[in-house]
Design an enzyme around this catalytic site. Structure first.
Site, PDB file in Angstrom:
ATOM      1  N   HIS A 274     -14.605  21.257  57.785  1.00 35.79           N
ATOM      2  CA  HIS A 274     -13.968  22.325  57.014  1.00 35.79           C
ATOM      3  C   HIS A 274     -12.553  22.646  57.490  1.00 35.79           C
ATOM      4  O   HIS A 274     -11.878  23.496  56.905  1.00 35.79           O
ATOM      5  CB  HIS A 274     -14.830  23.599  57.076  1.00 35.79           C
ATOM      6  CG  HIS A 274     -16.051  23.542  56.199  1.00 35.79           C
ATOM      7  ND1 HIS A 274     -16.861  22.433  56.103  1.00 35.79           N
ATOM      8  CD2 HIS A 274     -16.611  24.479  55.374  1.00 35.79           C
ATOM      9  CE1 HIS A 274     -17.856  22.681  55.265  1.00 35.79           C
ATOM     10  NE2 HIS A 274     -17.726  23.914  54.808  1.00 35.79           N
TER      11      HIS A 274
ATOM     12  N   GLU B  45     -20.105  26.911  43.725  1.00 33.16           N
ATOM     13  CA  GLU B  45     -19.176  28.025  43.956  1.00 33.16           C
ATOM     14  C   GLU B  45     -18.238  28.067  42.753  1.00 33.16           C
ATOM     15  O   GLU B  45     -17.112  27.576  42.784  1.00 33.16           O
ATOM     16  CB  GLU B  45     -18.452  27.817  45.277  1.00 33.16           C
ATOM     17  CG  GLU B  45     -19.443  27.807  46.440  1.00 33.16           C
ATOM     18  CD  GLU B  45     -18.920  27.159  47.708  1.00 33.16           C
ATOM     19  OE1 GLU B  45     -17.722  26.794  47.745  1.00 33.16           O
ATOM     20  OE2 GLU B  45     -19.703  27.008  48.665  1.00 33.16           O
TER      21      GLU B  45
ATOM     22  N   TYR C 229      17.694  57.192  35.185  1.00 33.97           N
ATOM     23  CA  TYR C 229      16.315  57.146  35.681  1.00 33.97           C
ATOM     24  C   TYR C 229      16.208  56.745  37.152  1.00 33.97           C
ATOM     25  O   TYR C 229      15.347  57.248  37.876  1.00 33.97           O
ATOM     26  CB  TYR C 229      15.488  56.167  34.847  1.00 33.97           C
ATOM     27  CG  TYR C 229      15.165  56.624  33.450  1.00 33.97           C
ATOM     28  CD1 TYR C 229      15.550  57.875  32.979  1.00 33.97           C
ATOM     29  CD2 TYR C 229      14.458  55.796  32.583  1.00 33.97           C
ATOM     30  CE1 TYR C 229      15.257  58.282  31.698  1.00 33.97           C
ATOM     31  CE2 TYR C 229      14.155  56.192  31.287  1.00 33.97           C
ATOM     32  CZ  TYR C 229      14.563  57.437  30.852  1.00 33.97           C
ATOM     33  OH  TYR C 229      14.266  57.842  29.583  1.00 33.97           O
TER      34      TYR C 229
ATOM     35  N   TYR D  72     -30.847  29.618  54.292  1.00 35.52           N
ATOM     36  CA  TYR D  72     -29.521  29.028  54.062  1.00 35.52           C
ATOM     37  C   TYR D  72     -28.647  29.128  55.305  1.00 35.52           C
ATOM     38  O   TYR D  72     -28.496  30.193  55.903  1.00 35.52           O
ATOM     39  CB  TYR D  72     -28.810  29.723  52.897  1.00 35.52           C
ATOM     40  CG  TYR D  72     -27.384  29.246  52.731  1.00 35.52           C
ATOM     41  CD1 TYR D  72     -27.124  27.983  52.194  1.00 35.52           C
ATOM     42  CD2 TYR D  72     -26.310  30.027  53.132  1.00 35.52           C
ATOM     43  CE1 TYR D  72     -25.829  27.520  52.066  1.00 35.52           C
ATOM     44  CE2 TYR D  72     -25.012  29.577  53.000  1.00 35.52           C
ATOM     45  CZ  TYR D  72     -24.775  28.318  52.468  1.00 35.52           C
ATOM     46  OH  TYR D  72     -23.485  27.871  52.354  1.00 35.52           O
TER      47      TYR D  72
ATOM     48  N   ASN E  42     -17.548  32.091  57.601  1.00 38.75           N
ATOM     49  CA  ASN E  42     -17.911  32.578  56.268  1.00 38.75           C
ATOM     50  C   ASN E  42     -17.553  34.049  56.156  1.00 38.75           C
ATOM     51  O   ASN E  42     -18.337  34.929  56.481  1.00 38.75           O
ATOM     52  CB  ASN E  42     -19.404  32.358  56.031  1.00 38.75           C
ATOM     53  CG  ASN E  42     -19.720  32.229  54.555  1.00 38.75           C
ATOM     54  OD1 ASN E  42     -18.896  32.550  53.705  1.00 38.75           O
ATOM     55  ND2 ASN E  42     -20.912  31.748  54.248  1.00 38.75           N
TER      56      ASN E  42
ATOM     57  N   ARG F  78      17.089  60.130  38.809  1.00 36.17           N
ATOM     58  CA  ARG F  78      16.312  61.280  38.346  1.00 36.17           C
ATOM     59  C   ARG F  78      14.808  61.042  38.503  1.00 36.17           C
ATOM     60  O   ARG F  78      14.041  61.971  38.772  1.00 36.17           O
ATOM     61  CB  ARG F  78      16.655  61.567  36.885  1.00 36.17           C
ATOM     62  CG  ARG F  78      15.970  62.785  36.328  1.00 36.17           C
ATOM     63  CD  ARG F  78      16.529  63.251  34.984  1.00 36.17           C
ATOM     64  NE  ARG F  78      17.197  62.251  34.197  1.00 36.17           N
ATOM     65  CZ  ARG F  78      16.861  61.903  32.952  1.00 36.17           C
ATOM     66  NH1 ARG F  78      15.810  62.457  32.376  1.00 36.17           N
ATOM     67  NH2 ARG F  78      17.551  61.002  32.286  1.00 36.17           N
TER      68      ARG F  78
ATOM     69  N   PHE G 277     -19.096  37.262  51.289  1.00 36.21           N
ATOM     70  CA  PHE G 277     -17.909  36.463  51.613  1.00 36.21           C
ATOM     71  C   PHE G 277     -16.902  36.425  50.467  1.00 36.21           C
ATOM     72  O   PHE G 277     -15.770  35.986  50.645  1.00 36.21           O
ATOM     73  CB  PHE G 277     -18.326  35.022  51.932  1.00 36.21           C
ATOM     74  CG  PHE G 277     -19.204  34.427  50.858  1.00 36.21           C
ATOM     75  CD1 PHE G 277     -18.698  34.060  49.626  1.00 36.21           C
ATOM     76  CD2 PHE G 277     -20.569  34.258  51.080  1.00 36.21           C
ATOM     77  CE1 PHE G 277     -19.502  33.538  48.624  1.00 36.21           C
ATOM     78  CE2 PHE G 277     -21.391  33.733  50.084  1.00 36.21           C
ATOM     79  CZ  PHE G 277     -20.850  33.376  48.852  1.00 36.21           C
TER      80      PHE G 277
END
Length: 511
Positions: A83, A414, A279, A53, A196, A282, A328
């Site tokens: 990309h 994916e 609060y 791959y 990646n 404190r 990834f």
């Protein structure tokens, strides 16, 4: 002023030294050796036409498409161009530099298979101040930060845009001006090895984590100043109270307050003026301490990821294996970065509640309404609380976790993504809002201290903090443009002036 990659694990401070303080980067000889061994294995896979791959196949849904040896270089270049789909404003320079640094760390581990020239180009970009224009939006946080990392690689190829000495130039021009040769081509596996991974979300989140840790110190100082203004009861910081519960953030916060407020004549003991505080005074150790414990956990996860190999596939030279996995995937960082946003949001929440207590005449222990004399003609700090309330309300929207969402991509190959980069960016926006709120509390508390009619002897730490603030912002005797004062205190926080001066007299504040 230099950082050697490959000698030891990277720390958060190492990252900041490079991205903000100008440290130069080198690669160790041992790291270069590992890089060369991994490259030899990639070349062998290509020569022997082994199906692997991203080396001899396409990407994502195209993982079953085998690519010829002649086309492997074109495959990698096309990957980067196709990309490069990031949109929006550019990431800040420090975060963009952090992306390059973390990618260098990843590649130098010897599990990625890039050539030495690729690694050296990234190092030269860091050392010669070439900062790619990386759009902030467009990552799903799984399959890595593909889109934003592609914009980093464009500059290496003489495309895209980059900053050199603050000037935005075309990629080729930026590289030429800085004297860094562009890569003529990418070889097999290299495009994928460069994009990646989780370096974008990790760089963003790491910088936010570092700044949140520092802001936490300011929150303790802000709370201590408010204690002075409201005659807070210090019995609640007795170490025995916190030791019987055992949470370290809580214990350390109480210790900070004892040190900051030491020798104060403005604070009180239980039963003298009242039995107990609300609060927001404190329970300061419990509230602040919980965010500190969260930050400690997040820092641990960030430093693991900064030093991690997040490629796919991953090369193991000792066994000649190339394994396609899922390092990834951003899920291990998406959850911590959502937690980071929540922890910072709570810091602002408690600070805003103390501002309300300071300005409200029903709650502020006899101080003038809205912290101003001659009220009515003057509105004083009325809208400071209003603005703080707006910011914390915005933070509550932003603190909704990004990691609970997922949208399938790449034709459902994916089919679960982390949204970790969105989580990191949201945490950054929450931090900006929180810093403003804490600046408002510091400003309000100093005003409250000035309005005290008697007994104005502050603690050794609060006295230092008060003095630093008053050197930049004067007492508010009548209405004026308030945001200028807020901005001035926020600038003190960003410069770390208040913390540095307080730590000179009480030692390092505990986080």
């Amino acid at each position: 002023m230099r950082l050697v990659i490959g000698d030891r694990r990277l720390t958060l401070e190492d990252l900041i030294n490079v991205t903000r303080k100008g440290y130069k980067v080198e690669i160790s000889k041992e790291a270069y050796k590992k890089v060369a061994e991994a490259r030899e294995l990639v070349d062998r896979y290509v020569k022997e036409k082994k199906v692997s791959y991203g080396i001899t196949t396409g990407f994502g849904k195209f993982s079953d498409t085998v690519i010829s040896e002649e086309q492997t270089g074109l495959l990698q270049k096309n990957l980067i161009m196709s990309h490069s789909c990031g949109v929006g404003n550019p990431l800040p320079v420090d975060m963009a530099k952090g992306i390059i640094l973390l990618r260098v760390v990843n590649l130098s581990k010897g599990h990625s298979g890039v050539r030495k020239i690729v690694l050296d180009t990234l190092v030269d970009m860091l050392n010669k101040d070439i900062t790619p224009f990386i759009p902030e939006k467009g990552s799903l946080g799984a399959s890595g930060d593909l889109a934003p990392l592609s914009h980093m690689v464009l500059v290496m190829l003489g495309m895209g845009k980059a900053y050199v000495n603050g000037e935005l130039l075309d990629g080729a021009e930026a590289m030429e001006k800085a004297g860094v040769p562009v890569l003529e081509e990418l070889s097999s596996k290299e495009g994928l090895a460069l994009i990646n991974g989780t370096q974008v979300m990790t760089s963003i989140g790491a910088h936010v984590t570092y700044d949140a840790i520092n802001l936490m110190k300011h929150l303790d100082i802000a709370g201590a100043l408010t204690m002075e203004a409201l005659n807070g009861i210090t019995c609640a910081f007795d170490p025995r109270v916190h030791e019987v519960r055992g949470h370290q953030g809580q214990i350390r916060t109480a210790e900070n307050f004892r040190n900051i407020l030491k020798e104060s004549k403005c604070t009180t003991k239980q039963g003298k003026m009242r039995t107990q505080d609300p609060y927001t005074l404190r329970c300061i150790p419990q509230i602040h301490g919980a965010s500190k414990d969260a930050l400690e956990y997040i820092r641990e996860k960030v430093e693991i990821e900064m030093d991690a190999v997040t490629d796919n596939p991953i090369i193991f030279c000792d066994t000649d294996d190339v394994i396609s996995g899922g390092n990834f995937h951003g899920q291990p960082m998406a959850l911590p970065f959502d937690f980071l946003g929540i922890a910072i949001s709570e810091m602002a929440n408690v600070s805003e509640r103390r501002i309300e207590r300071l300005v409200n005449p029903h709650l502020n222990c006899g101080l003038p309404a809205f912290l101003v004399e001659n009220g009515g003609v003057n509105s004083g700090f009325m809208i400071v609380q209003y603005s703080a309330a707006s910011l914390v309300s915005e933070n509550k929207v932003l603190a909704h976790p990004a990691s609970v969402d997922s949208i399938p991509s790449s034709a459902n190959q994916e089919d679960h993504v982390s949204m970790g980069t969105i989580a990191a960016r949201k945490a950054g926006e929450i931090l900006k809002n929180a810093r403003k709120v804490i600046a408002m509390e510091i400003l309000s508390a100093c005003q409250g201290i000035d309005l005290k009619k008697v007994n104005k002897v502050l603690g050794i730490g609060t006295e230092k903090a008060y003095t630093v603030v008053r050197e930049s912002v004067s007492y508010y005797d009548k209405d004026r443009v308030m945001n200028l004062d807020i901005n001035a205190v926020e600038e003190l926080i960003e410069r770390n002036s208040i913390v540095e001066n307080v730590e000179k007299v009480i030692g390092e504040l505990k986080i």
